[in-house]
Design an enzyme around this catalytic site. Structure first.
Site: not given
Ligand code: B16
Ligand code: MG
Length: 233
Positions: A8, A10
């Site tokens: 993953d 974030d």
């Molecule tokens: P975006 P991950 C996620 O990343 C984030 O943790 C989450 O907070 C966010 O809403 C989601 O990606 C979508 O991100 O707005 O940039 O499309 O933890 O799956 O890497």
């Molecule tokens: Mg994450």
């Protein structure tokens, strides 16, 4: 035999949660909605659209408004990402990527984010990556297993041959549902069910992860240990 690691993004390789927070906070202030870091935690690993629903918390909004708001928030987020320094990789992440690579395993990224490519650009991580599945890859977000299955297909491995590293409850649930080995990062209550749990990747080596899985091995008897190279399951 483990043949691949799927990370993953974030909360695992980088802390973009802070930038997400700042962008949601800016939108929330504009809309007059109270929002703080604690409420941001609920958005960890959750899709952009679902995050807005959590922010609105039942406040009425038209479809058109919701689309405008997620676009506006994303604009703020991308502004921040463009200033993200290349060294914003979380402690231990680069070391583990190198070890996995040296052990001859494939590496995938599976992130809910539609900004995954931009984040990988900023961090200069493309050299470590064999496949990317992101917010555009599948229709059903985590906790559905689809994103990880999509990534495993690209890497040409079965779920039981791959380790997913996740920091979010929805991500752990998704990876378990897909039949993957799962490393959970963070408080145990958040990543409950993962086969191995660590506070973060700091100081965590490939051998630590594989050793943690060995406890599972004695239960499942599904795997064998080789003594050559890194210990692999
Ligand atoms: P975006 P991950 C996620 O990343 C984030 O943790 C989450 O907070 C966010 O809403 C989601 O990606 C979508 O991100 O707005 O940039 O499309 O933890 O799956 O890497
Ligand atoms: Mg994450």
């Amino acid at each position: 035999m483990i043949k691949a690691f799927i990370f993953d993004l974030d909360g695992v390789l980088t802390d973009t949660a802070e930038y997400h927070y700042q962008a949601w906070k800016r939108l929330a202030d504009e809309l007059g909605i109270p929002f703080d870091r604690q409420r941001n935690e609920a958005m960890r690993g959750v899709s952009r659209r679902r995050s807005l629903e959590l922010l609105l918390d039942g406040r009425p909004a038209t479809e058109e408004q919701m689309e405008q708001w997620v676009e506006r928030k994303n604009g703020y987020y991308v502004e921040l990402l463009r200033q993200m320094p290349p060294d914003a990789i979380l402690p231990g992440a680069l070391e583990l990527l190198s070890e996995v690579r040296q052990a001859g395993m494939a590496i995938g990224i599976a992130s809910a984010s539609k900004n995954t490519s931009l984040v990988l650009d900023r961090l200069g991580l493309w050299g470590y990556v064999d496949a990317v599945s992101d917010g555009y890859s599948v229709a059903r977000p985590k906790p559905a297993p689809d994103l990880f299955l999509h990534c495993a297909r690209q890497l040409n491995v079965q779920p039981a041959e791959a380790v997913v590293v996740e920091d979010a409850a929805a991500g752990v649930e998704a990876a378990l549902a897909g039949g993957f080995w799962v490393v959970g990062l963070g408080p145990p209550e958040r990543v409950a069910g993962a086969h191995a749990i660590f506070p973060s990747l700091e100081g965590v080596h490939l051998r630590d992860i594989l050793q943690a899985f060995m406890t599972e091995v004695t239960v499942t008897s599904q795997v064998t240990i080789t003594s050559t190279q890194e210990q692999r399951i």
